[in-house]
Design a protein around this motif. Structure first.
Motif, PDB file in Angstrom:
ATOM      1  N   GLU A   1      30.615   9.294  29.053  1.00  0.00           N
ATOM      2  CA  GLU A   1      31.827   8.601  29.203  1.00  0.00           C
ATOM      3  C   GLU A   1      33.167   9.200  29.061  1.00  0.00           C
ATOM      4  OE1 GLU A   1      31.540   4.137  27.962  1.00  0.00           O
ATOM      5  OE2 GLU A   1      33.007   5.130  26.277  1.00  0.00           O
ATOM      6  N   GLN A   2      34.231   8.900  29.664  1.00  0.00           N
ATOM      7  CA  GLN A   2      35.191   9.429  29.759  1.00  0.00           C
ATOM      8  C   GLN A   2      36.562   8.565  29.641  1.00  0.00           C
ATOM      9  OE1 GLN A   2      36.440  13.351  31.369  1.00  0.00           O
ATOM     10  NE2 GLN A   2      34.267  13.730  31.900  1.00  0.00           N
ATOM     11  N   GLU A   3      37.539   8.779  28.635  1.00  0.00           N
ATOM     12  CA  GLU A   3      38.507   7.909  28.719  1.00  0.00           C
ATOM     13  C   GLU A   3      39.668   8.283  29.416  1.00  0.00           C
ATOM     14  OE1 GLU A   3      39.557   7.729  24.534  1.00  0.00           O
ATOM     15  OE2 GLU A   3      37.892   6.349  24.158  1.00  0.00           O
ATOM     16  N   ILE A   4      40.529   6.960  29.878  1.00  0.00           N
ATOM     17  CA  ILE A   4      41.701   7.463  30.571  1.00  0.00           C
ATOM     18  C   ILE A   4      42.936   7.084  29.534  1.00  0.00           C
ATOM     19  CG2 ILE A   4      43.444   6.648  32.344  1.00  0.00           C
ATOM     20  CD1 ILE A   4      40.836   6.273  34.164  1.00  0.00           C
ATOM     21  N   VAL A   5      43.632   7.984  29.087  1.00  0.00           N
ATOM     22  CA  VAL A   5      44.695   7.730  27.750  1.00  0.00           C
ATOM     23  C   VAL A   5      46.138   7.767  28.294  1.00  0.00           C
ATOM     24  CG1 VAL A   5      45.524   8.619  25.737  1.00  0.00           C
ATOM     25  CG2 VAL A   5      43.036   8.752  26.418  1.00  0.00           C
ATOM     26  N   ALA A   6      46.769   6.857  28.006  1.00  0.00           N
ATOM     27  CA  ALA A   6      48.377   6.968  28.183  1.00  0.00           C
ATOM     28  C   ALA A   6      48.988   8.324  27.829  1.00  0.00           C
ATOM     29  CB  ALA A   6      49.084   5.893  27.752  1.00  0.00           C
ATOM     30  N   PRO A   7      49.687   8.933  28.674  1.00  0.00           N
ATOM     31  CA  PRO A   7      50.177  10.471  28.487  1.00  0.00           C
ATOM     32  C   PRO A   7      51.542  10.372  27.880  1.00  0.00           C
ATOM     33  CG  PRO A   7      50.638   9.847  30.755  1.00  0.00           C
ATOM     34  CD  PRO A   7      49.678   8.851  30.484  1.00  0.00           C
ATOM     35  N   PHE A   8      52.285   8.977  27.827  1.00  0.00           N
ATOM     36  CA  PHE A   8      53.444   8.632  27.332  1.00  0.00           C
ATOM     37  C   PHE A   8      53.601   7.151  27.442  1.00  0.00           C
ATOM     38  CE2 PHE A   8      53.814   9.427  32.369  1.00  0.00           C
ATOM     39  CZ  PHE A   8      54.293   8.203  32.466  1.00  0.00           C
ATOM     40  N   ASP A   9      54.675   6.672  26.669  1.00  0.00           N
ATOM     41  CA  ASP A   9      54.987   5.196  26.572  1.00  0.00           C
ATOM     42  C   ASP A   9      55.569   4.642  27.876  1.00  0.00           C
ATOM     43  OD1 ASP A   9      54.519   5.395  23.831  1.00  0.00           O
ATOM     44  OD2 ASP A   9      56.856   5.356  23.493  1.00  0.00           O
ATOM     45  N   GLY A  10      54.857   3.547  28.624  1.00  0.00           N
ATOM     46  CA  GLY A  10      55.116   3.098  29.566  1.00  0.00           C
ATOM     47  C   GLY A  10      54.513   1.844  30.194  1.00  0.00           C
ATOM     48  N   ILE A  11      54.801   1.272  31.308  1.00  0.00           N
ATOM     49  CA  ILE A  11      54.373   0.032  31.720  1.00  0.00           C
ATOM     50  C   ILE A  11      53.528   0.101  33.160  1.00  0.00           C
ATOM     51  CG2 ILE A  11      56.556  -0.504  33.044  1.00  0.00           C
ATOM     52  CD1 ILE A  11      56.178  -3.453  32.486  1.00  0.00           C
ATOM     53  N   ILE A  12      52.393  -0.496  33.292  1.00  0.00           N
ATOM     54  CA  ILE A  12      51.500  -0.133  34.194  1.00  0.00           C
ATOM     55  C   ILE A  12      52.034  -0.929  35.420  1.00  0.00           C
ATOM     56  CG2 ILE A  12      49.278  -0.563  34.999  1.00  0.00           C
ATOM     57  CD1 ILE A  12      48.255  -0.665  32.297  1.00  0.00           C
ATOM     58  N   VAL A  13      52.531  -0.463  36.646  1.00  0.00           N
ATOM     59  CA  VAL A  13      53.121  -0.982  37.552  1.00  0.00           C
ATOM     60  C   VAL A  13      52.287  -1.226  38.688  1.00  0.00           C
ATOM     61  CG1 VAL A  13      55.525  -0.096  37.067  1.00  0.00           C
ATOM     62  CG2 VAL A  13      53.909   1.189  38.398  1.00  0.00           C
ATOM     63  N   GLY A  14      50.881  -0.364  38.546  1.00  0.00           N
ATOM     64  CA  GLY A  14      50.023  -0.647  39.546  1.00  0.00           C
ATOM     65  C   GLY A  14      48.551  -0.313  39.270  1.00  0.00           C
ATOM     66  N   ARG A  15      47.893  -0.377  39.764  1.00  0.00           N
ATOM     67  CA  ARG A  15      46.325  -0.160  39.120  1.00  0.00           C
ATOM     68  C   ARG A  15      45.180  -0.399  40.434  1.00  0.00           C
ATOM     69  NH1 ARG A  15      42.900  -4.345  37.861  1.00  0.00           N
ATOM     70  NH2 ARG A  15      43.957  -6.385  37.708  1.00  0.00           N
TER      71      ARG A  15
END
Length: 276
Positions: free
Chosen positions: A215-229
């Motif tokens: 298992e590997q995580e996807i971590v936010a590299p900076f403060d932000g807002i998810i605009v698409g996924r």
């Protein structure tokens, strides 16, 4: 087109529900010649099919217009939170984006062959509205888009202000963005949805093998807002999973994004029979 505000229309509204009729019929963004229409502008009257369609649209629509609003969904198997994209350094479209009132405004460079780039080359501004998932109806995205178009028309003095709501807060401006990709192939579990604010270091999703042994995580590299996924639960290594827009302050953004999201939920455009 059935909005009561248009009964007092001043000026001309040119509405083109479907530009790429070939792709609409085949459920694809591509034309029969396997070309992407939004990479073929301004086109040519003697080129391949996509080029001829682009040329016709430029001649019959864009050159006769003062302002354009280009409506897009995300690609297949992806979804976008309602957002307006503008060209860098264009204060006019920045002001119009604030009037439109989508929760997010992003700076997006003009791409060669795109409608926005070809329109700009002949002195026409185009706002790009991105929202929802490809091949799906999304009521929230539709409401945000219709409300934004009516606000622009009110600002242009094409329709009276009565019945046209104003945004509850200023849109969240994202000066840049980054795609976060799957570190391995496997099953994707998403913990943060589109429109969510994240802080640097937050775990946004995990990718695991079917047995859960790796298992590997996807971590936010900076403060932000998810605009698409992505919306598919299965990914390959390197697949784009999150489109993260950078924000200057999560604390400042929380209020404005929350107010605008609540506005979309509280202001339905259709009654239940129309939705069904």
């Amino acid at each position: 087109m059935k909005a009561p505000n248009l009964e007092s229309l001043k000026g001309t509204l040119i509405a083109v529900p479907i530009v790429n009729a070939f792709g609409f019929i085949s459920h694809s963004r591509y034309l029969p010649d396997r070309r992407d229409l939004n990479r073929m502008f301004p086109g040519s009257h003697s080129g391949p099919l996509a080029s001829r369609l682009a040329n016709m649209f430029m001649t019959e629509i864009v050159k006769r217009s003062d302002l354009g609003i280009d409506l897009h969904s995300a690609a297949i198997h992806r979804t976008n939170y309602p957002q307006v994209r503008i060209a860098p350094g264009n204060d006019h479209t920045l002001d119009l984006a604030a009037v439109f009132g989508a929760p997010i405004v992003m700076r997006s460079p003009l791409r060669d062959g795109s409608l926005r780039k070809a329109a700009k080359d002949i002195g026409k501004d185009v706002l790009l509205y991105e929202a929802g998932e490809g091949l799906r109806f999304d009521e929230l995205s539709v409401r945000a888009g219709v409300a934004g178009i009516l606000r622009i028309m009110r600002q242009q003095k094409m329709i009276p202000p009565k019945g046209v709501s104003r945004p509850k807060a200023a849109p969240q401006f994202c000066p840049s963005s980054k795609w976060l990709r799957a570190p391995m192939g496997g099953l994707l579990r998403i913990y943060k949805t589109d429109g969510a604010l994240v802080r640097q270091g937050d775990t946004m999703a995990t990718v695991s093998d079917p047995f859960g042994e790796q298992e590997q995580e996807i971590v936010a590299p900076f403060d932000g807002i998810i605009v698409g996924r992505a919306v598919m639960p299965v990914v390959n290594e390197g697949d784009a999973v999150f489109h993260l827009g950078r924000v200057r302050s999560v604390d400042h953004a929380e209020g404005s994004v929350g107010d605008l999201s609540a506005q979309l939920d509280d202001d339905p455009m259709f009654d239940e029979d129309e939705i069904i």
